[in-house]
Design a protein around this motif. Structure first.
Motif, PDB file in Angstrom:
ATOM      1  N   GLY A 147     -73.666 -15.750  -4.859  1.00 48.16           N
ATOM      2  CA  GLY A 147     -72.865 -14.863  -4.761  1.00 48.16           C
ATOM      3  C   GLY A 147     -71.676 -14.965  -4.005  1.00 48.16           C
ATOM      4  N   ARG A 148     -72.088 -15.693  -3.017  1.00 46.70           N
ATOM      5  CA  ARG A 148     -70.896 -15.812  -1.769  1.00 46.70           C
ATOM      6  C   ARG A 148     -70.751 -17.311  -1.454  1.00 46.70           C
ATOM      7  N   ALA A 149     -70.573 -17.828  -2.585  1.00 46.22           N
ATOM      8  CA  ALA A 149     -70.126 -19.416  -2.373  1.00 46.22           C
ATOM      9  C   ALA A 149     -68.841 -19.726  -1.687  1.00 46.22           C
ATOM     10  N   TYR A 150     -68.124 -19.029  -1.374  1.00 49.56           N
ATOM     11  CA  TYR A 150     -66.854 -19.255  -0.769  1.00 49.56           C
ATOM     12  C   TYR A 150     -66.849 -19.568   0.475  1.00 49.56           C
ATOM     13  N   THR A 151     -68.095 -19.141   1.063  1.00 50.45           N
ATOM     14  CA  THR A 151     -68.008 -19.609   2.466  1.00 50.45           C
ATOM     15  C   THR A 151     -69.966 -20.224   2.883  1.00 50.45           C
ATOM     16  N   GLN A 152     -69.816 -21.173   3.282  1.00 53.57           N
ATOM     17  CA  GLN A 152     -71.140 -21.725   3.708  1.00 53.57           C
ATOM     18  C   GLN A 152     -71.271 -21.552   5.055  1.00 53.57           C
ATOM     19  N   ARG A 194     -72.869 -11.952  -7.156  1.00 54.33           N
ATOM     20  CA  ARG A 194     -74.141 -11.371  -7.685  1.00 54.33           C
ATOM     21  C   ARG A 194     -74.293  -9.944  -7.233  1.00 54.33           C
ATOM     22  N   PHE A 195     -73.985  -9.232  -8.092  1.00 49.90           N
ATOM     23  CA  PHE A 195     -74.467  -7.481  -8.136  1.00 49.90           C
ATOM     24  C   PHE A 195     -75.343  -7.283  -9.579  1.00 49.90           C
ATOM     25  N   GLY A 246     -65.452 -26.233 -10.580  1.00 40.28           N
ATOM     26  CA  GLY A 246     -65.526 -25.568  -9.536  1.00 40.28           C
ATOM     27  C   GLY A 246     -66.468 -26.416  -8.688  1.00 40.28           C
ATOM     28  N   PHE A 247     -67.281 -25.762  -7.671  1.00 36.66           N
ATOM     29  CA  PHE A 247     -67.847 -26.336  -6.701  1.00 36.66           C
ATOM     30  C   PHE A 247     -69.226 -25.786  -6.326  1.00 36.66           C
ATOM     31  N   SER A 248     -70.312 -26.237  -6.077  1.00 36.28           N
ATOM     32  CA  SER A 248     -71.714 -25.698  -5.805  1.00 36.28           C
ATOM     33  C   SER A 248     -72.223 -26.369  -4.623  1.00 36.28           C
ATOM     34  N   HIS A 249     -72.839 -25.874  -3.639  1.00 34.86           N
ATOM     35  CA  HIS A 249     -73.814 -26.150  -2.823  1.00 34.86           C
ATOM     36  C   HIS A 249     -75.147 -26.470  -3.469  1.00 34.86           C
ATOM     37  N   ASP A 250     -75.523 -25.723  -4.304  1.00 35.79           N
ATOM     38  CA  ASP A 250     -76.851 -25.658  -4.893  1.00 35.79           C
ATOM     39  C   ASP A 250     -76.651 -25.107  -6.228  1.00 35.79           C
ATOM     40  N   GLU A 251     -76.934 -25.495  -7.306  1.00 35.06           N
ATOM     41  CA  GLU A 251     -76.919 -25.360  -8.566  1.00 35.06           C
ATOM     42  C   GLU A 251     -77.790 -24.336  -8.945  1.00 35.06           C
ATOM     43  N   ARG A 252     -78.832 -23.759  -8.140  1.00 30.92           N
ATOM     44  CA  ARG A 252     -79.444 -22.709  -8.480  1.00 30.92           C
ATOM     45  C   ARG A 252     -78.986 -21.441  -8.042  1.00 30.92           C
ATOM     46  N   THR A 253     -78.036 -21.476  -7.197  1.00 30.82           N
ATOM     47  CA  THR A 253     -77.043 -20.215  -6.804  1.00 30.82           C
ATOM     48  C   THR A 253     -75.693 -20.471  -7.627  1.00 30.82           C
ATOM     49  N   ARG A 254     -75.221 -19.389  -7.709  1.00 33.51           N
ATOM     50  CA  ARG A 254     -74.042 -19.203  -8.084  1.00 33.51           C
ATOM     51  C   ARG A 254     -72.644 -19.969  -7.394  1.00 33.51           C
ATOM     52  N   GLY A 255     -71.923 -20.791  -7.748  1.00 26.29           N
ATOM     53  CA  GLY A 255     -70.990 -21.673  -6.985  1.00 26.29           C
ATOM     54  C   GLY A 255     -69.617 -21.211  -7.395  1.00 26.29           C
ATOM     55  N   GLU A 291     -55.960 -26.203  11.594  1.00 29.02           N
ATOM     56  CA  GLU A 291     -56.710 -27.210  11.833  1.00 29.02           C
ATOM     57  C   GLU A 291     -57.786 -27.816  10.513  1.00 29.02           C
ATOM     58  N   ARG A 292     -57.789 -29.005  10.361  1.00 29.36           N
ATOM     59  CA  ARG A 292     -58.630 -29.385   9.238  1.00 29.36           C
ATOM     60  C   ARG A 292     -59.844 -29.827   9.841  1.00 29.36           C
ATOM     61  N   ILE A 293     -60.886 -28.844  10.013  1.00 35.41           N
ATOM     62  CA  ILE A 293     -61.950 -29.173  10.582  1.00 35.41           C
ATOM     63  C   ILE A 293     -63.173 -29.836   9.897  1.00 35.41           C
ATOM     64  N   ASN A 294     -63.054 -30.189   8.600  1.00 29.92           N
ATOM     65  CA  ASN A 294     -63.928 -30.768   7.846  1.00 29.92           C
ATOM     66  C   ASN A 294     -63.296 -31.760   6.864  1.00 29.92           C
ATOM     67  N   PRO A 295     -63.797 -32.974   6.295  1.00 29.41           N
ATOM     68  CA  PRO A 295     -63.075 -33.450   5.402  1.00 29.41           C
ATOM     69  C   PRO A 295     -63.242 -32.795   3.967  1.00 29.41           C
ATOM     70  N   PRO A 296     -62.182 -32.838   3.327  1.00 28.88           N
ATOM     71  CA  PRO A 296     -62.302 -32.079   2.172  1.00 28.88           C
ATOM     72  C   PRO A 296     -63.531 -32.109   0.954  1.00 28.88           C
ATOM     73  N   GLY A 297     -63.797 -31.323   0.253  1.00 28.19           N
ATOM     74  CA  GLY A 297     -64.879 -31.583  -0.444  1.00 28.19           C
ATOM     75  C   GLY A 297     -66.393 -31.538   0.028  1.00 28.19           C
ATOM     76  N   LEU A 298     -66.633 -31.198   1.285  1.00 27.96           N
ATOM     77  CA  LEU A 298     -67.826 -31.022   1.970  1.00 27.96           C
ATOM     78  C   LEU A 298     -68.478 -29.628   2.033  1.00 27.96           C
ATOM     79  N   HIS A 299     -67.588 -28.724   2.629  1.00 28.00           N
ATOM     80  CA  HIS A 299     -67.928 -27.491   2.753  1.00 28.00           C
ATOM     81  C   HIS A 299     -67.205 -26.316   2.449  1.00 28.00           C
ATOM     82  N   THR A 300     -67.567 -25.271   1.983  1.00 29.55           N
ATOM     83  CA  THR A 300     -66.906 -24.176   1.533  1.00 29.55           C
ATOM     84  C   THR A 300     -66.489 -23.364   2.657  1.00 29.55           C
ATOM     85  N   ALA A 301     -65.251 -22.959   3.025  1.00 28.65           N
ATOM     86  CA  ALA A 301     -64.845 -22.031   3.961  1.00 28.65           C
ATOM     87  C   ALA A 301     -63.601 -21.417   3.484  1.00 28.65           C
TER      88      ALA A 301
END
Length: 633
Positions: free
Chosen positions: A481-486, A326-327, A308-317, A180-190
């Motif tokens: 370092g884990r931007a693939y899932t919000q 992030r290691f 790409g995509f970032s929820h916050d530019e102060r972290t790795r997107g 199922e598409r639970i969110n509109p595209p471009g809103l949350h990383t999952a």
């Protein structure tokens, strides 16, 4: 005098030994010292955690510092001797590192003009279409590459199979198991395995050949990767090179079947040697080129890294397919991917700044612990320089209360029976006092505020950032370092504490009720209504206890539950339906005999049972446990 000179020489010798010991664990310039250090670390960890095989390859500044196998490719069976792991030819299962080959294949087709990253993916599909759950907001390849398509994720019973007859061809598998598409595209990383597999199918559709053959011709053959394949089972020329998967049980290793991921091949079915993975990694390091062979244009590779995509530019997107991890220290710019199956745990890290490529893979259920030991020790020891500690913002506990709570991953099932696993995968954020200022406690570590909604680990480089909704309320969290899932801030009903209380109270009440009814059974024989009350409550209590017992048995097989639906789960899901019937019967009985002289204690117990039973039905329905809500294979 001679004694004094001798003492001085002894001191100098000890100081030199100390300096060498320090060099041994902090300097990458001496391959021999690096190998000695890793040998001690890895062999000890593999023995401790029962990981039978592993491999490490490290390339820096144009040369290999190490490329070495550990343990056995196969342990032998009395008739055949054990085979040692060979870095150049032993095929490990790198899991989701396979996705990087899929993303490179997508970008090759973008370069050729056959694909557009911003077109609706349905333009490239033949057998089925992605559901139009959000009209006017189609899923694009850019969404797939950044894991922002909005799909739920799942695995129960179909992602990794150990029975070849259950594996479906890629197009059929993606059609059957469409999430199922639970969110509109471009809103949350999952993070989405299905989304990556869909991208691989699109490559196959526009290129006119199977995904496996495409990658073989356009990537493996070009780079000279002779010990690599996406095909399952492996081709005859490679099957004798496969690292055998084992599980440690009852004091010995037991061989496990070759894991089949063919239905989602582009997301994780690759098998390859460490040296061949490194050829691919070095090509990504060197602007898409390895030994004068080009798999991507330099500008395309930079596009994958910079866009790409970032929820916050102060972290790795997210990069375009690449995960920016992030290691080590905060200035180490690392991209690549991790990979995990039931029996293999792998890492591919690439740093253009350090001119570095690292690949490691370890097998067995204990391989996860060895993998973590390697990452922690390697990056922390060799890339731990501080660039200065940022100034923290002094806060009180009251200031931080809005961040407190449970956060559940957007990655997970929302429509199937495995939805409750999101709670188990959730993260807790608490407020604690630290030194002169309050701090957040996350994953056992303290984090201090360094900017609005941004927190940094007190004694490390980790960062977490919070996002706010339109009402300016804290609503989500991303881990550097884990931007693939919000992660979203869970409402009370989805919080781990509340859920665990419910999961304890319901079966305990059912058990107490059952014991009470059996003990007082003679008191329910005086009236027809009393008998009906007795039997409806007995049925509810027994069905509830049966459900929780069988679900517990199913969870005990959690590591392999992705291989197929266990019979215990199927049977378990029958009991909430029986419980529902018992609850409705109890409600009807209480209405019908509401004027009957049952006695205050009998009525109080019956109404308490009705209340708990109706609440449990809501709980079952909320978490998709009412009915058989899973994909059948």
């Amino acid at each position: 005098m001679m004694k004094i000179i001798s003492s001085l020489l002894s001191c100098l010798y000890l100081l030199s030994i100390s300096a060498m010991a320090d060099k041994r664990v902090t300097d990458l310039e001496d391959p021999a010292l690096l190998e000695a250090y890793l040998d001690g670390l890895i062999k000890s960890s593999m023995d401790k955690h029962h990981s039978p095989s592993g491999v490490i390859s490290i390339y820096k500044d144009g040369q290999f510092l190490l490329s070495k196998g550990y343990g056995s490719q196969s342990l032998g069976d009395g008739q055949q001797s054990a085979k040692p792991v060979q870095a150049e030819s032993s095929l490990f299962r790198p899991g989701s590192i396979s996705k990087l080959f899929t993303w490179v294949a997508v970008m090759q087709q973008v370069e050729s003009g056959k694909l557009d990253l911003d077109n609706d993916v349905n333009l490239y599909l033949k057998r089925f279409q992605v559901k139009d759950s959000w009209p006017g907001q189609p899923v694009t390849l850019r969404h797939l590459m950044t894991h922002t398509a909005g799909f739920e994720d799942g695995a129960l019973g179909y992602l990794i199979l150990d029975k070849p007859e259950l594996v479906l061809p890629l197009p059929e598998a993606l059609e059957k198991y469409q999430p199922e598409r639970i969110n509109p595209p471009g809103l949350h990383t999952a993070y989405s395995n299905w989304g990556t597999a869909l991208a691989g199918l699109i490559v196959a559709n526009v290129s006119g050949e199977t995904f496996e053959n495409y990658v073989q011709k356009r990537i493996f053959n070009v780079l000279g990767m002779q010990y690599a394949s996406f095909i399952e089972p492996l081709p005859p020329t490679l099957e004798n090179h496969a690292v055998q998967a084992y599980q440690w049980s009852a004091g010995r290793y037991k061989a496990k079947p070759y894991e089949r991921i063919s239905g989602f091949a582009p997301a994780g079915s690759a098998a390859m040697s460490a040296n061949d993975v490194m050829k691919f990694g070095i090509a990504l390091l060197q602007n898409g080129q390895y030994q004068n062979q080009q798999i991507l244009q330099a500008s395309t590779l930079q596009q994958m890294l910079e866009q790409g995509f970032s929820h916050d530019e102060r972290t790795r997107g997210m990069g375009m397919g690449f995960i920016k991890r992030r290691f080590g220290n905060e200035t180490l710019e690392l991209f690549g991917h991790e990979g995990a199956s039931a029996y293999f745990f792998s890492h591919l890290g690439i740093s253009q700044k350090e001119n570095l490529v690292v690949f490691a893979s370890f097998s067995g259920a204990g391989g996860r612990s060895v993998y973590k030991d390697f990452l922690q020790n390697f990056y922390t020891r060799f890339f731990s320089e501080h660039s200065g500690t940022p100034k923290t913002i002094k806060t009180t506990a009251q200031d931080l209360q809005e961040y407190r709570g449970d956060y559940l991953p957007w990655r997970g099932s929302f429509s199937k029976a495995e939805a409750l696993l999101r709670v188990l995968n959730g993260k807790s954020v608490q407020v604690v006092h630290s030194d002169q200022s309050a701090a957040l406690l996350y994953s056992g570590k303290r984090y201090h505020m360094v900017d609005k909604d941004l927190f940094r680990e007190a004694h490390g480089f980790g960062r977490i950032a919070f996002q706010r909704n339109q009402k300016s309320q804290v609503s989500d969290m991303i881990v550097d370092g884990r931007a693939y899932t919000q992660y979203y801030k869970a409402p009370l009903f989805e919080s781990k504490t509340f859920t665990l209380i419910v999961l304890m109270v319901i079966p305990l009440f059912a058990l107490a009720l059952l014991i009470h009814l059996l003990y007082k059974s003679t008191h329910y024989a005086n009236h027809t209504g009393q008998k009906a009350l007795f039997y409806s409550q007995i049925v509810w209590a027994v069905s509830t206890l049966a459900f929780f017992i069988l679900m517990t048995l199913s969870l005990l097989s959690l590591p392999t539950i992705v291989n197929g639906i266990p019979a215990s789960l199927t049977i378990a899901l029958c009991f909430p339906l029986l419980s529902a019937l018992a609850s409705l019967a109890l409600l009807a009985i209480l209405v019908k005999y509401r004027q009957a002289p049952f006695g205050i204690k009998t009525k109080l117990l019956a109404y308490s049972t009705l209340t708990i039973s109706l609440f449990s039905l809501y709980f079952y329905q909320y978490w998709n446990l009412l009915g058989f809500k899973y994909f059948s294979v």
